[in-house]
Structures are given as C-alpha cells and as structure tokens.
Design a protein around this motif. Structure first.
Motif, mmCIF file in Angstrom:
data_model
loop_
_atom_site.group_PDB
_atom_site.id
_atom_site.type_symbol
_atom_site.label_atom_id
_atom_site.label_comp_id
_atom_site.label_asym_id
_atom_site.label_seq_id
_atom_site.Cartn_x
_atom_site.Cartn_y
_atom_site.Cartn_z
ATOM 1 N N PHE A 32 0.786 -1.312 0.098
ATOM 2 C CA PHE A 32 0.195 -0.140 0.105
ATOM 3 C C PHE A 32 0.819 1.360 -0.021
ATOM 4 O O PHE A 32 1.652 1.265 0.693
ATOM 5 C CB PHE A 32 -0.901 0.001 1.232
ATOM 6 C CG PHE A 32 -1.972 -1.047 1.045
ATOM 7 C CD1 PHE A 32 -2.935 -1.034 0.491
ATOM 8 C CD2 PHE A 32 -1.704 -2.432 1.813
ATOM 9 C CE1 PHE A 32 -4.018 -2.114 0.420
ATOM 10 C CE2 PHE A 32 -2.724 -3.463 1.822
ATOM 11 C CZ PHE A 32 -3.596 -3.166 1.035
ATOM 12 N N ILE A 52 -0.876 -1.087 -4.553
ATOM 13 C CA ILE A 52 -2.188 -0.343 -4.543
ATOM 14 C C ILE A 52 -1.967 1.176 -3.832
ATOM 15 O O ILE A 52 -1.474 1.298 -2.807
ATOM 16 C CB ILE A 52 -3.233 -1.097 -3.460
ATOM 17 C CG1 ILE A 52 -3.330 -2.762 -3.777
ATOM 18 C CG2 ILE A 52 -4.648 -0.440 -3.316
ATOM 19 C CD1 ILE A 52 -3.809 -3.596 -2.943
ATOM 20 N N ARG A 86 -3.244 4.866 -2.808
ATOM 21 C CA ARG A 86 -4.332 5.414 -2.237
ATOM 22 C C ARG A 86 -5.214 6.132 -3.406
ATOM 23 O O ARG A 86 -4.828 6.661 -4.178
ATOM 24 C CB ARG A 86 -4.150 6.237 -1.111
ATOM 25 C CG ARG A 86 -5.408 6.393 -0.154
ATOM 26 C CD ARG A 86 -5.127 7.230 1.025
ATOM 27 N NE ARG A 86 -4.525 8.881 0.279
ATOM 28 C CZ ARG A 86 -4.394 9.707 1.107
ATOM 29 N NH1 ARG A 86 -4.135 9.772 2.280
ATOM 30 N NH2 ARG A 86 -4.068 10.829 0.702
ATOM 31 N N THR A 114 -7.910 3.685 -8.974
ATOM 32 C CA THR A 114 -8.480 2.641 -9.058
ATOM 33 C C THR A 114 -7.522 1.689 -9.913
ATOM 34 O O THR A 114 -6.700 2.157 -10.527
ATOM 35 C CB THR A 114 -9.897 2.647 -10.033
ATOM 36 O OG1 THR A 114 -9.597 3.349 -11.170
ATOM 37 C CG2 THR A 114 -10.788 3.613 -9.224
ATOM 38 N N THR A 170 -4.580 -1.557 -9.925
ATOM 39 C CA THR A 170 -3.547 -1.868 -9.169
ATOM 40 C C THR A 170 -2.344 -2.345 -10.177
ATOM 41 O O THR A 170 -2.755 -2.620 -11.191
ATOM 42 C CB THR A 170 -3.473 -3.157 -8.203
ATOM 43 O OG1 THR A 170 -4.346 -4.245 -8.905
ATOM 44 C CG2 THR A 170 -4.548 -2.810 -7.042
ATOM 45 N N VAL A 183 -12.434 -0.856 -6.325
ATOM 46 C CA VAL A 183 -11.023 -0.461 -5.659
ATOM 47 C C VAL A 183 -10.159 -1.487 -6.131
ATOM 48 O O VAL A 183 -8.827 -0.786 -6.558
ATOM 49 C CB VAL A 183 -11.345 -0.838 -4.197
ATOM 50 C CG1 VAL A 183 -9.765 -0.625 -3.287
ATOM 51 C CG2 VAL A 183 -12.320 -0.088 -3.434
ATOM 52 N N ASN A 184 -10.219 -2.666 -6.532
ATOM 53 C CA ASN A 184 -9.294 -3.569 -6.820
ATOM 54 C C ASN A 184 -10.158 -4.800 -7.739
ATOM 55 O O ASN A 184 -10.813 -5.478 -6.984
ATOM 56 C CB ASN A 184 -8.298 -4.050 -5.996
ATOM 57 C CG ASN A 184 -7.643 -5.071 -6.487
ATOM 58 O OD1 ASN A 184 -7.266 -5.252 -7.803
ATOM 59 N ND2 ASN A 184 -6.526 -5.753 -5.568
ATOM 60 N N HIS A 228 -13.051 -4.531 -2.456
ATOM 61 C CA HIS A 228 -11.904 -4.685 -1.402
ATOM 62 C C HIS A 228 -10.739 -4.669 -1.994
ATOM 63 O O HIS A 228 -10.540 -5.091 -3.285
ATOM 64 C CB HIS A 228 -12.109 -6.114 -0.796
ATOM 65 C CG HIS A 228 -13.659 -6.134 -0.218
ATOM 66 N ND1 HIS A 228 -13.815 -6.113 1.322
ATOM 67 C CD2 HIS A 228 -14.801 -6.162 -0.484
ATOM 68 C CE1 HIS A 228 -14.895 -5.988 1.741
ATOM 69 N NE2 HIS A 228 -15.583 -6.075 0.772
ATOM 70 N N ASN A 229 -9.846 -4.490 -1.202
ATOM 71 C CA ASN A 229 -8.623 -4.117 -2.062
ATOM 72 C C ASN A 229 -7.692 -5.444 -2.167
ATOM 73 O O ASN A 229 -6.791 -5.187 -2.842
ATOM 74 C CB ASN A 229 -7.545 -2.955 -1.117
ATOM 75 C CG ASN A 229 -7.378 -3.294 0.162
ATOM 76 O OD1 ASN A 229 -7.427 -4.545 0.645
ATOM 77 N ND2 ASN A 229 -7.271 -2.356 0.965
#
Ligand code: ATP
Ligand code: MG
Ligand code: MG
Length: 306
Positions: free
Chosen positions: A16, A96, A98, A101, A103, A243-244, A283-284
């Motif tokens: 992250f 990922i 912040r 969108t 990854t 998000v992922n 969810h990430n």
C-alpha cells in the motif's frame, strides 16, 4: 467432496502506498498485507465462504511452504497441496496506491515441476476424486507442466464422472474447450483468443454450448453473458465503487460453482456469482468479499434473456 486445482499458486504481497506510484521518486510503503494468489485458491475461498465444502489442491514450493500454509489457514481454506522440493511458491507484488482505481501487479514466473512431481500429483488426484465431485482447474501452468499433462488430468476427472470447471487462458483454455469440459469462464481477452477466427460471438458461444454445458463470458464491470441449455442470458452487474478488480473473475467462478452445487437455478446462480464478484471489487486484496454486501447487491443484478 469438491476440489479446486491451482497448479501455479502465489503468495500475494499487497503493497500500500499513500500516494500515486511514480517513476524517479521514492515511493514510500505505508502498509503490507498478504493474500493467497493463483486463481483456484480464490475459488476455494469463495466456495468456503458460501458454506460449500471443498479442498484446494495443486503444487506448492517446499522452501516457503510454512508461509503459504499460514495464509491458507488464515483464509480458512482447507487444502492438500503437493510439495515441490527445493522450490519456492512465487511471490507476486500488488501495488495499491491510495485513491486510484486499478493496481499494478508484478508477478514471478513461479514453480518448475519435475516429471516425478506431475506423476505424483496425477496419481493422487486419481485416487481421491469420485463420481459427482466438482473440480475447478484455474490459473496458469507451472514450468514443466505441459498441455499434455492438463489433457491427462481432465481425462482422469471426466472418466471418474466429475463436473470439470476450467478458468484457464490461451492454449490451456483452447485445449479444455476441445476436450470438452462442463464450465468455462473466459473474460473479454480470453474469449478473443478462443474465438480466433473472429466468428460472431453469440453463434460461436451457442455452438460451443453443445459441448460445454455452462459458459460465462465475463466483461468486467459490464457484467457477463451466460450460455446454458442453448439459452443466452445477459447479466448486468450492480454499480459499485471499484477498489481492486483483480480476482473478480475468480470470485465469480467460485460463487458460480457454489450456486450449481447448491442446486440453485441458473438465474439464482448468476445473481449470486455477480453479487459476490461485485463485492470483491470493493475490497483491496484479490479474494475478500462480504456476505452482507452480497445480500444487498444480489437484488441489483439484472438478468435478461438475450
Ligand atoms: P480475474 O482478475 O479474477 O481473472 P477476470 O478478468 O477473469 O478477473 P472480469 O471479467 O474482470 O473477470 O470480472 C468477472 C466478473 O466480476 C464480472 O462479470 C462482473 O460480474 C464482476 N465485476 C468485475 N468488475 C466489476 C465492477 N467494476 N463492478 C461490478 N462487478 C464487477
Ligand atoms: Mg478482468
Ligand atoms: Mg480471470
């Protein structure tokens, strides 16, 4: 029992960043988390979460098997992986940042299996599977595991009378289609590889459906097409904040199989799978989804006959 087979699993290291990743800059890591990677394991996770008992099979490297097992345990995935001595399960890096969108994924090539490893795996598989078991084969093939081995494995399963589901790409998907399995779920890129003569999509899928009972072509946030019993369904996904999206397809496949195993109708199954996958993209990591979200999203899936 139901099984998933991940021949080339991975340990996903989620990295992250607080800011957008950039060239020529020190990109500071704010947090690190781990998840299991390699497709079939994600299917197992989804099935388990939906209360469908199953066991994850495949190869794992002996060198980091402790770490691999620990993540499977944390995720509650019951498993029986075949150990490849002197090798490590690959680690994949998922960056990922912040607010953005999508990854960035950096993936290692993975295991190299020997003839002996392949033989051990196939022999064990033949011993444990039974008539009526559902078996999902998903993900890439490790070095040393050839298309002929895949063909043999599918043959073993079919001869036993298993329902064979395949989430494969490229030549492996082509092979599974030629041999004839019970379920495939190509995404928009994989279907183009499969339909290499560029036939019109729906007639192409209908022709394929004579051999493959359940076909889903997934289109990311645009939802999917499903062809079953000669009927074509257009499925529209609920709108969610993405998000992922990595692993959305894997989650869809696991939940779809869970639906079939629970003897839901095809429409109920599509609704369930689409809702689980939509929850997953919020969810990430590459497997997590939430049952409360699923309950809400399931009513937002739109299905029409094409
Ligand atoms: P994977 O990374 O697991 O291999 P895939 O490329 O095989 O994914 P996709 O077509 O991207 O699979 O997505 C599978 C399903 O997940 C879609 O058909 C849809 O139901 C759901 N899905 C994917 N992205 C979104 C999104 N942004 N919003 C809602 N649902 C989504
Ligand atoms: Mg995709
Ligand atoms: Mg996929």
């Amino acid at each position: 029992m139901n099984y998933t087979i991940t021949l080339n699993p991975a340990i996903d290291r989620l990295i992250f960043l607080d800011e957008k990743m950039e060239n020529r800059k020190t990109n500071r890591i704010t947090d690190v988390a781990y998840d299991i990677g390699g497709k079939g394991t994600h299917g197992s996770y989804a099935m388990t979460k939906l209360n469908v008992k199953n066991k994850a099979l495949g190869f794992m490297g002996g060198l980091n098997s402790d770490k691999f097992q620990r993540i499977l345990e944390t995720k509650g995935i019951s498993n029986g992986f075949t150990t490849v001595k002197g090798q490590a399960t690959r680690e994949c890096y998922v960056v990922i940042d912040r607010d953005s969108t999508g990854t960035t994924m950096l993936t290692e090539k993975g295991l190299k299996v020997s003839r002996n490893d392949v033989d051990t795996f196939q022999t064990n598989l033949k011993k444990i599977v039974n008539y009526g078991d559902f078996v999902l084969i998903a993900g890439s093939l490790p070095v040393g595991f050839f298309l002929e081995d895949l063909k043999k494995m599918i043959k073993i399963l079919k001869e036993t009378g298993c329902f064979v589901a395949c989430d494969l790409s490229g030549d492996a998907l082509k092979l599974a289609t030629e041999v004839g399995v019970d379920f495939i779920k190509p995404n928009e890129f994989e279907i183009r590889e499969l339909n290499d003569k560029e036939e019109e999509l729906i007639p192409f899928l209908k022709k394929l459906n004579k051999k493959i009972s359940y076909i889903v072509v997934s289109l990311g946030q645009e939802g999917s097409y499903c062809i079953h019993d000669g009927e074509v369904y257009r499925v529209k996904s609920p709108f969610v904040k993405e998000v992922n999206d990595t692993g959305a397809g894997d989650c869809f496949v696991g939940a779809f199989l869970a639906g079939i195993i629970m003897k839901q109708t095809i429409e109920e199954t599509l609704r369930l799978a689409s809702a689980c996958a939509a929850s997953k993209v919020m969810h990430n990591d590459s497997s997590t989804f939430n049952l409360n979200e699923v309950e809400r999203l399931i009513h937002q899936v739109e299905i029409s006959k094409y």
